[in-house]
Scaffold this active site. Structure first.
Site, PDB file in Angstrom:
ATOM      1  N   HIS A  65      -5.156  11.791  22.974  1.00  0.00           N
ATOM      2  CA  HIS A  65      -4.911  11.904  24.414  1.00  0.00           C
ATOM      3  C   HIS A  65      -3.952  10.812  24.853  1.00  0.00           C
ATOM      4  O   HIS A  65      -3.984   9.697  24.313  1.00  0.00           O
ATOM      5  CB  HIS A  65      -6.227  11.757  25.186  1.00  0.00           C
ATOM      6  CG  HIS A  65      -7.158  12.907  24.958  1.00  0.00           C
ATOM      7  ND1 HIS A  65      -7.113  14.059  25.700  1.00  0.00           N
ATOM      8  CD2 HIS A  65      -8.143  13.085  24.049  1.00  0.00           C
ATOM      9  CE1 HIS A  65      -8.034  14.902  25.270  1.00  0.00           C
ATOM     10  NE2 HIS A  65      -8.678  14.336  24.262  1.00  0.00           N
ATOM     11  N   LYS A 108      -1.238   5.068   9.525  1.00  0.00           N
ATOM     12  CA  LYS A 108       0.206   5.069   9.268  1.00  0.00           C
ATOM     13  C   LYS A 108       0.479   5.919   8.036  1.00  0.00           C
ATOM     14  O   LYS A 108      -0.410   6.097   7.195  1.00  0.00           O
ATOM     15  CB  LYS A 108       0.702   3.644   9.012  1.00  0.00           C
ATOM     16  CG  LYS A 108       0.666   2.805  10.266  1.00  0.00           C
ATOM     17  CD  LYS A 108       1.343   1.473  10.076  1.00  0.00           C
ATOM     18  CE  LYS A 108       1.287   0.711  11.394  1.00  0.00           C
ATOM     19  NZ  LYS A 108       1.131  -0.710  11.207  1.00  0.00           N
ATOM     20  N   ARG A 145      -4.551  -0.019   3.813  1.00  0.00           N
ATOM     21  CA  ARG A 145      -3.402  -0.782   3.307  1.00  0.00           C
ATOM     22  C   ARG A 145      -3.219  -0.472   1.827  1.00  0.00           C
ATOM     23  O   ARG A 145      -4.149  -0.007   1.161  1.00  0.00           O
ATOM     24  CB  ARG A 145      -3.657  -2.280   3.470  1.00  0.00           C
ATOM     25  CG  ARG A 145      -3.846  -2.696   4.898  1.00  0.00           C
ATOM     26  CD  ARG A 145      -3.620  -4.194   5.072  1.00  0.00           C
ATOM     27  NE  ARG A 145      -4.113  -4.633   6.379  1.00  0.00           N
ATOM     28  CZ  ARG A 145      -3.494  -4.420   7.533  1.00  0.00           C
ATOM     29  NH1 ARG A 145      -2.368  -3.744   7.559  1.00  0.00           N
ATOM     30  NH2 ARG A 145      -4.009  -4.847   8.676  1.00  0.00           N
ATOM     31  N   LYS A 149      -2.642  -0.412  -4.596  1.00  0.00           N
ATOM     32  CA  LYS A 149      -1.813  -0.459  -5.812  1.00  0.00           C
ATOM     33  C   LYS A 149      -0.940   0.778  -5.888  1.00  0.00           C
ATOM     34  O   LYS A 149      -1.090   1.693  -5.070  1.00  0.00           O
ATOM     35  CB  LYS A 149      -2.705  -0.556  -7.060  1.00  0.00           C
ATOM     36  CG  LYS A 149      -3.715   0.592  -7.182  1.00  0.00           C
ATOM     37  CD  LYS A 149      -4.443   0.586  -8.505  1.00  0.00           C
ATOM     38  CE  LYS A 149      -5.760  -0.189  -8.419  1.00  0.00           C
ATOM     39  NZ  LYS A 149      -6.668   0.103  -9.536  1.00  0.00           N
TER      40      LYS A 149
HETATM   41  C1  LIG Z   1      -9.678   3.966  -4.017  1.00  0.00           C
HETATM   42  C2  LIG Z   1     -10.319   4.053  -5.402  1.00  0.00           C
HETATM   43  C3  LIG Z   1      -9.948   5.394  -6.061  1.00  0.00           C
HETATM   44  C4  LIG Z   1      -9.744   2.887  -6.201  1.00  0.00           C
HETATM   45  O1  LIG Z   1     -10.331   2.839  -7.451  1.00  0.00           O
HETATM   46  P1  LIG Z   1      -9.775   1.783  -8.566  1.00  0.00           P
HETATM   47  O2  LIG Z   1      -8.352   2.126  -8.871  1.00  0.00           O
HETATM   48  O3  LIG Z   1     -10.740   1.811  -9.678  1.00  0.00           O
HETATM   49  O4  LIG Z   1      -9.762   0.435  -7.772  1.00  0.00           O
HETATM   50  P2  LIG Z   1     -10.558  -0.930  -8.101  1.00  0.00           P
HETATM   51  O5  LIG Z   1     -12.024  -0.675  -8.087  1.00  0.00           O
HETATM   52  O6  LIG Z   1      -9.930  -1.531  -9.298  1.00  0.00           O
HETATM   53  O7  LIG Z   1     -10.234  -1.787  -6.808  1.00  0.00           O
HETATM   54  C5  LIG Z   1      -8.960  -2.370  -6.578  1.00  0.00           C
HETATM   55  C6  LIG Z   1      -9.018  -3.115  -5.265  1.00  0.00           C
HETATM   56  O8  LIG Z   1      -9.117  -2.177  -4.202  1.00  0.00           O
HETATM   57  C7  LIG Z   1     -10.290  -2.411  -3.434  1.00  0.00           C
HETATM   58  N1  LIG Z   1     -10.840  -1.091  -3.082  1.00  0.00           N
HETATM   59  C8  LIG Z   1     -11.255  -0.140  -3.919  1.00  0.00           C
HETATM   60  N2  LIG Z   1     -11.663   0.944  -3.244  1.00  0.00           N
HETATM   61  C9  LIG Z   1     -11.506   0.662  -1.950  1.00  0.00           C
HETATM   62  C10 LIG Z   1     -11.764   1.386  -0.763  1.00  0.00           C
HETATM   63  N3  LIG Z   1     -12.272   2.629  -0.791  1.00  0.00           N
HETATM   64  N4  LIG Z   1     -11.484   0.803   0.396  1.00  0.00           N
HETATM   65  C11 LIG Z   1     -10.979  -0.461   0.447  1.00  0.00           C
HETATM   66  N5  LIG Z   1     -10.700  -1.188  -0.641  1.00  0.00           N
HETATM   67  C12 LIG Z   1     -10.972  -0.631  -1.830  1.00  0.00           C
HETATM   68  C13 LIG Z   1     -11.208  -3.195  -4.344  1.00  0.00           C
HETATM   69  O9  LIG Z   1     -12.112  -3.987  -3.604  1.00  0.00           O
HETATM   70  C14 LIG Z   1     -10.229  -4.026  -5.107  1.00  0.00           C
HETATM   71  O10 LIG Z   1      -9.816  -5.097  -4.297  1.00  0.00           O
HETATM   72  P3  LIG Z   1      -9.473  -6.562  -4.970  1.00  0.00           P
HETATM   73  O11 LIG Z   1      -8.293  -6.310  -5.859  1.00  0.00           O
HETATM   74  O12 LIG Z   1      -9.160  -7.396  -3.780  1.00  0.00           O
HETATM   75  O13 LIG Z   1     -10.697  -6.957  -5.716  1.00  0.00           O
HETATM   76  C15 LIG Z   1     -11.861   4.014  -5.339  1.00  0.00           C
HETATM   77  O14 LIG Z   1     -12.344   2.754  -5.021  1.00  0.00           O
HETATM   78  C16 LIG Z   1     -12.446   5.031  -4.363  1.00  0.00           C
HETATM   79  O15 LIG Z   1     -12.455   4.869  -3.136  1.00  0.00           O
HETATM   80  N6  LIG Z   1     -12.951   6.114  -4.936  1.00  0.00           N
HETATM   81  C17 LIG Z   1     -13.444   7.233  -4.183  1.00  0.00           C
HETATM   82  C18 LIG Z   1     -14.890   7.556  -4.468  1.00  0.00           C
HETATM   83  C19 LIG Z   1     -15.257   8.855  -3.861  1.00  0.00           C
HETATM   84  O16 LIG Z   1     -14.863   9.188  -2.763  1.00  0.00           O
HETATM   85  N7  LIG Z   1     -16.042   9.636  -4.571  1.00  0.00           N
HETATM   86  C20 LIG Z   1     -16.357  11.009  -4.169  1.00  0.00           C
HETATM   87  C21 LIG Z   1     -15.728  11.900  -5.171  1.00  0.00           C
HETATM   88  S1  LIG Z   1     -15.797  13.588  -4.729  1.00  0.00           S
END
Ligand SMILES: CC(C)(COP(=O)(O)OP(=O)(O)OC[C@H]1O[C@@H](n2cnc3c(N)ncnc32)[C@H](O)[C@@H]1OP(=O)(O)O)[C@@H](O)C(=O)NCCC(=O)NCCS
Length: 190
Positions: free
Chosen positions: A120, A168, A182, A185
């Site tokens: 809105h 964003k 944010r 990686k």
């Molecule tokens: C985003 C995601 C895929 C990243 O997984 P990953 O590549 O193994 O990442 P890591 O666990 O190595 O984390 C890397 C960094 O990102 C951060 N991070 C990971 N997931 C995050 C999330 N969802 N939100 C915010 N930060 C996150 C970690 O704290 C870590 O931070 P650091 O480097 O400061 O310690 C995973 O965390 C995620 O959200 N998976 C989804 C799970 C889900 O929805 N399952 C349902 C399936 S149907």
């Protein structure tokens, strides 16, 4: 006119503005028919097979026969949805697609994802509705419970972490997370 009269007049005008409907009568009728279909046929047909895709097509969606959706996936306005093949809308996904939502092929929206296609104009007293467009590319994974804000585009191959609040655009082949989301990686493939 007395100040009381002027006030009464302005509040009458405001009520009139708030009553103004943002959609055509056909839109309301379409939504009613879609809701009836969703509570009845949509709920009972199998997720596997093309019947849900067929129902979406009947309501004007441009989806592939291979677009999958669960019994409790809610799409506000099917006619505003475009989705590619092998794209999956998970349990309790809510597409609030007041404007167009485009989802590419091989993309997955996990459970409880909310895609917000409207907002809105809060700088106006009448708070007029703004319909926005969301684009979610190919090979995207939006993980559980993420919120995709109005007007946001998610680039091809991106991963949106669980519970992220994305306000964003997200660059292709990146992993984002947090509130606000944010960069975590680059997404590297084996
Ligand atoms: C985003 C995601 C895929 C990243 O997984 P990953 O590549 O193994 O990442 P890591 O666990 O190595 O984390 C890397 C960094 O990102 C951060 N991070 C990971 N997931 C995050 C999330 N969802 N939100 C915010 N930060 C996150 C970690 O704290 C870590 O931070 P650091 O480097 O400061 O310690 C995973 O965390 C995620 O959200 N998976 C989804 C799970 C889900 O929805 N399952 C349902 C399936 S149907």
């Amino acid at each position: 006119m007395s100040s009381g009269g002027a006030l009464a007049g302005s509040s009458r005008n405001q009520r009139r503005l708030f009553r103004r409907r943002p959609y055509s009568i056909w839109n309301y009728i379409g939504r009613l028919l879609w809701k009836i279909t969703w509570y009845t046929i949509w709920k009972v047909v199998s997720r596997r097979g093309p019947i849900r895709a067929c129902l979406l097509k009947c309501f004007g969606a441009r989806v592939s026969w291979m677009t999958g959706a669960f019994a409790d996936t809610w799409i506000e306005m099917p006619w505003n949805l475009t989705a590619g093949s092998h794209c999956l809308l998970g349990p309790r996904v809510h597409l609030y697609n007041l404007g167009k939502v485009q989802i590419g092929s091989h993309s997955v929206l996990s459970q409880d994802v909310y895609v917000c296609g409207g907002t809105h104009d809060y700088t106006s007293a009448e708070m007029p509705l703004i319909k926005t467009q969301n684009i979610i590319g190919n090979n995207v994974w939006v993980a559980a419970g993420a919120f995709i804000g109005p007007g946001v585009t998610i680039g091809d191959g991106a991963v949106v972490g669980a519970r992220a609040v994305v306000v964003k655009d997200v660059e292709p082949w990146t992993v984002v997370g947090g509130n606000p989301a944010r960069l975590i990686k680059k997404r590297e493939m084996r």
